[in-house]
Design an enzyme around this catalytic site. Structure first.
Site, mmCIF file in Angstrom:
data_model
loop_
_atom_site.group_PDB
_atom_site.id
_atom_site.type_symbol
_atom_site.label_atom_id
_atom_site.label_comp_id
_atom_site.label_asym_id
_atom_site.label_seq_id
_atom_site.Cartn_x
_atom_site.Cartn_y
_atom_site.Cartn_z
ATOM 1 N N LYS A 13 0.833 -1.216 0.000
ATOM 2 C CA LYS A 13 0.000 0.000 0.000
ATOM 3 C C LYS A 13 0.872 1.273 0.000
ATOM 4 O O LYS A 13 0.647 2.170 -0.793
ATOM 5 C CB LYS A 13 -0.932 0.015 1.226
ATOM 6 C CG LYS A 13 -1.850 -1.191 1.304
ATOM 7 C CD LYS A 13 -2.778 -1.126 2.500
ATOM 8 C CE LYS A 13 -2.079 -1.126 3.853
ATOM 9 N NZ LYS A 13 -1.338 -2.376 4.152
ATOM 10 N N ARG A 88 -9.732 0.329 8.901
ATOM 11 C CA ARG A 88 -9.259 -1.017 9.230
ATOM 12 C C ARG A 88 -10.322 -1.823 9.965
ATOM 13 O O ARG A 88 -10.081 -2.979 10.302
ATOM 14 C CB ARG A 88 -8.027 -0.923 10.118
ATOM 15 C CG ARG A 88 -6.709 -1.208 9.377
ATOM 16 C CD ARG A 88 -5.627 -0.930 10.381
ATOM 17 N NE ARG A 88 -4.386 -1.589 10.179
ATOM 18 C CZ ARG A 88 -3.298 -1.003 9.669
ATOM 19 N NH1 ARG A 88 -3.349 0.206 9.189
ATOM 20 N NH2 ARG A 88 -2.165 -1.663 9.623
ATOM 21 N N ARG A 127 11.797 -5.067 5.067
ATOM 22 C CA ARG A 127 11.480 -3.673 4.706
ATOM 23 C C ARG A 127 12.386 -2.670 5.425
ATOM 24 O O ARG A 127 12.689 -2.821 6.608
ATOM 25 C CB ARG A 127 10.019 -3.406 5.095
ATOM 26 C CG ARG A 127 9.631 -1.946 5.086
ATOM 27 C CD ARG A 127 8.147 -1.741 5.049
ATOM 28 N NE ARG A 127 7.439 -2.213 6.215
ATOM 29 C CZ ARG A 127 6.110 -2.220 6.321
ATOM 30 N NH1 ARG A 127 5.366 -1.804 5.306
ATOM 31 N NH2 ARG A 127 5.534 -2.665 7.403
ATOM 32 N N ARG A 161 11.168 -0.467 11.118
ATOM 33 C CA ARG A 161 10.120 -0.270 12.117
ATOM 34 C C ARG A 161 10.227 -1.280 13.247
ATOM 35 O O ARG A 161 10.529 -2.455 13.010
ATOM 36 C CB ARG A 161 8.743 -0.402 11.450
ATOM 37 C CG ARG A 161 8.374 0.835 10.662
ATOM 38 C CD ARG A 161 7.184 0.628 9.768
ATOM 39 N NE ARG A 161 6.049 -0.039 10.399
ATOM 40 C CZ ARG A 161 4.890 -0.247 9.789
ATOM 41 N NH1 ARG A 161 4.711 0.195 8.548
ATOM 42 N NH2 ARG A 161 3.919 -0.872 10.403
ATOM 43 N N ARG A 172 -0.302 -8.871 13.436
ATOM 44 C CA ARG A 172 -0.893 -7.875 12.521
ATOM 45 C C ARG A 172 -1.708 -8.569 11.442
ATOM 46 O O ARG A 172 -2.771 -8.072 11.030
ATOM 47 C CB ARG A 172 0.219 -6.999 11.926
ATOM 48 C CG ARG A 172 0.787 -6.036 12.978
ATOM 49 C CD ARG A 172 2.185 -5.560 12.662
ATOM 50 N NE ARG A 172 2.261 -4.758 11.471
ATOM 51 C CZ ARG A 172 3.395 -4.519 10.809
ATOM 52 N NH1 ARG A 172 4.547 -5.026 11.256
ATOM 53 N NH2 ARG A 172 3.382 -3.776 9.744
HETATM 54 P P1 ADP Z 1 2.272 -1.826 3.230
HETATM 55 O O1 ADP Z 1 2.298 -0.306 3.149
HETATM 56 O O2 ADP Z 1 1.037 -2.399 2.572
HETATM 57 O O3 ADP Z 1 2.451 -2.346 4.624
HETATM 58 P P2 ADP Z 1 4.807 -1.651 1.780
HETATM 59 O O4 ADP Z 1 4.435 -0.825 0.595
HETATM 60 O O5 ADP Z 1 5.595 -0.979 2.852
HETATM 61 O O6 ADP Z 1 3.491 -2.381 2.390
HETATM 62 O O7 ADP Z 1 5.598 -2.935 1.258
HETATM 63 C C1 ADP Z 1 6.187 -3.860 2.180
HETATM 64 C C2 ADP Z 1 7.573 -4.273 1.676
HETATM 65 O O8 ADP Z 1 7.403 -5.085 0.512
HETATM 66 C C3 ADP Z 1 8.469 -3.113 1.287
HETATM 67 O O9 ADP Z 1 9.805 -3.429 1.672
HETATM 68 C C4 ADP Z 1 8.337 -3.032 -0.239
HETATM 69 O O10 ADP Z 1 9.533 -2.562 -0.843
HETATM 70 C C5 ADP Z 1 8.043 -4.477 -0.625
HETATM 71 N N1 ADP Z 1 7.074 -4.610 -1.722
HETATM 72 C C6 ADP Z 1 6.009 -3.794 -1.996
HETATM 73 N N2 ADP Z 1 5.324 -4.233 -3.073
HETATM 74 C C7 ADP Z 1 5.967 -5.362 -3.481
HETATM 75 C C8 ADP Z 1 5.764 -6.282 -4.576
HETATM 76 N N3 ADP Z 1 4.739 -6.132 -5.439
HETATM 77 N N4 ADP Z 1 6.635 -7.321 -4.689
HETATM 78 C C9 ADP Z 1 7.658 -7.478 -3.802
HETATM 79 N N5 ADP Z 1 7.914 -6.645 -2.788
HETATM 80 C C10 ADP Z 1 7.088 -5.595 -2.618
HETATM 81 P P1 AMP Z 2 0.713 0.373 9.313
HETATM 82 O O1 AMP Z 2 1.783 1.437 9.206
HETATM 83 O O2 AMP Z 2 -0.475 0.659 8.441
HETATM 84 O O3 AMP Z 2 1.267 -1.014 9.115
HETATM 85 O O4 AMP Z 2 0.174 0.454 10.819
HETATM 86 C C1 AMP Z 2 1.034 0.200 11.921
HETATM 87 C C2 AMP Z 2 0.213 0.046 13.197
HETATM 88 O O5 AMP Z 2 -0.486 1.265 13.490
HETATM 89 C C3 AMP Z 2 -0.891 -1.029 13.139
HETATM 90 O O6 AMP Z 2 -0.392 -2.331 13.425
HETATM 91 C C4 AMP Z 2 -1.855 -0.514 14.218
HETATM 92 O O7 AMP Z 2 -1.389 -0.780 15.521
HETATM 93 C C5 AMP Z 2 -1.785 1.003 14.009
HETATM 94 N N1 AMP Z 2 -2.785 1.492 13.027
HETATM 95 C C6 AMP Z 2 -2.532 2.088 11.828
HETATM 96 N N2 AMP Z 2 -3.674 2.419 11.206
HETATM 97 C C7 AMP Z 2 -4.688 2.002 12.022
HETATM 98 C C8 AMP Z 2 -6.107 2.035 11.934
HETATM 99 N N3 AMP Z 2 -6.728 2.553 10.857
HETATM 100 N N4 AMP Z 2 -6.825 1.503 12.959
HETATM 101 C C9 AMP Z 2 -6.223 0.998 14.042
HETATM 102 N N5 AMP Z 2 -4.898 0.915 14.196
HETATM 103 C C10 AMP Z 2 -4.120 1.417 13.200
#
Ligand code: ADP
Ligand code: AMP
Length: 216
Positions: A13, A88, A127, A161, A172
């Site tokens: 995302k 969420r 990541r 993170r 998660r």
């Molecule tokens: P989200 O925001 O949904 O938690 P991220 O965009 O941070 O996910 O992506 C998680 C990890 O996976 C990052 O290190 C990113 O570079 C990698 N990633 C994202 N999209 C892909 C994909 N289509 N294929 C492989 N790796 C990906």
């Molecule tokens: P994310 O960066 O989207 O992976 O979110 C990291 C953490 O933030 C999650 O595991 C939750 O603890 C909290 N969080 C982020 N967005 C939300 C949401 N919309 N509702 C509840 N918790 C959230």
């Protein structure tokens, strides 16, 4: 245009939101980023959220709804925004509908990024982000062009993170399946849901999203 990127942690995302932001001038609104900033700043919200985030559970609906409601009023959201990580829960989705109606705004499309659970663990534990500009990287799937140097800003420090470890990722993912996956049905019934294959390579996922957005 306003849109939601819906998918589990690690679905891509944030990666795709940044690309849409750059290409289309929409603003990425990541509740995760906002909560991490609040934790870092030690605000009241941050203090409430810290332990919950470390456990991989969801922060209370009231907190995130309040954050989003205030944020969409800011002038940079007038031309459109990308919700990343919000809503969420069904309660958050219902509150979003209400607040958008009150503000005279609409949700144009919800893009569900379909991914399998197992590869997500590797995506998340690999990541990192540039500590200066926030550009996202992956140890295997998206390395900087020059090792240790951010492609975008040239900075040489990267951060990981606290919740990107295998144990927390499992919590998660459980939270996603129990509390967030019902939103697929919620937006399916509304007719705004479009699903794409999030297992494809990053550029291919971008192409699928562009095709959806061009058709809106
Ligand atoms: P989200 O925001 O949904 O938690 P991220 O965009 O941070 O996910 O992506 C998680 C990890 O996976 C990052 O290190 C990113 O570079 C990698 N990633 C994202 N999209 C892909 C994909 N289509 N294929 C492989 N790796 C990906
Ligand atoms: P994310 O960066 O989207 O992976 O979110 C990291 C953490 O933030 C999650 O595991 C939750 O603890 C909290 N969080 C982020 N967005 C939300 C949401 N919309 N509702 C509840 N918790 C959230």
């Amino acid at each position: 245009m306003n849109l939601i990127l819906l998918g589990p942690p690690g679905a891509g995302k944030g990666t795709q939101a940044k690309r849409i932001e750059e290409a289309r001038g929409l603003v990425q609104l990541s509740t995760g980023d906002m909560l991490r900033a609040a934790v870092k700043a030690g605000t009241e919200v941050g203090m409430k959220a810290k332990a919950v985030m470390e456990a991989g559970e969801l922060v209370s609906d009231d907190i995130v709804i309040g954050i989003i409601s205030d944020r969409v009023d800011e002038p940079d959201c007038a031309d459109g925004f990308i919700l990343d990580g919000f809503p969420r829960t069904v309660a958050q989705a219902e509150a979003l509908d209400t607040l958008l109606t009150e503000k005279g705004k609409t949700m144009d499309v919800v893009i569900e990024m379909q991914v399998e659970d197992d590869p997500l663990v590797g995506r998340i534990t690999g990541r990192s982000t540039c500590a200066k500009c926030g550009e996202g990287y992956h140890d295997e799937f998206k390395k900087p062009k020059v090792e240790g140097v951010c492609d975008k800003c040239g900075h040489t420090e990267f951060s990981r993170r606290a919740d990107d470890n295998e144990e927390t990722v499992r919590s998660r993912l459980s939270a996603y399946h129990a509390q967030t996956a019902p939103l697929i049905g919620y937006y399916g019934e509304k007719g705004t849901l479009k699903s794409i294959d999030g297992m494809a390579a990053i550029d291919d996922v971008t192409a699928q999203i562009n095709a959806v957005l061009d058709a809106v």
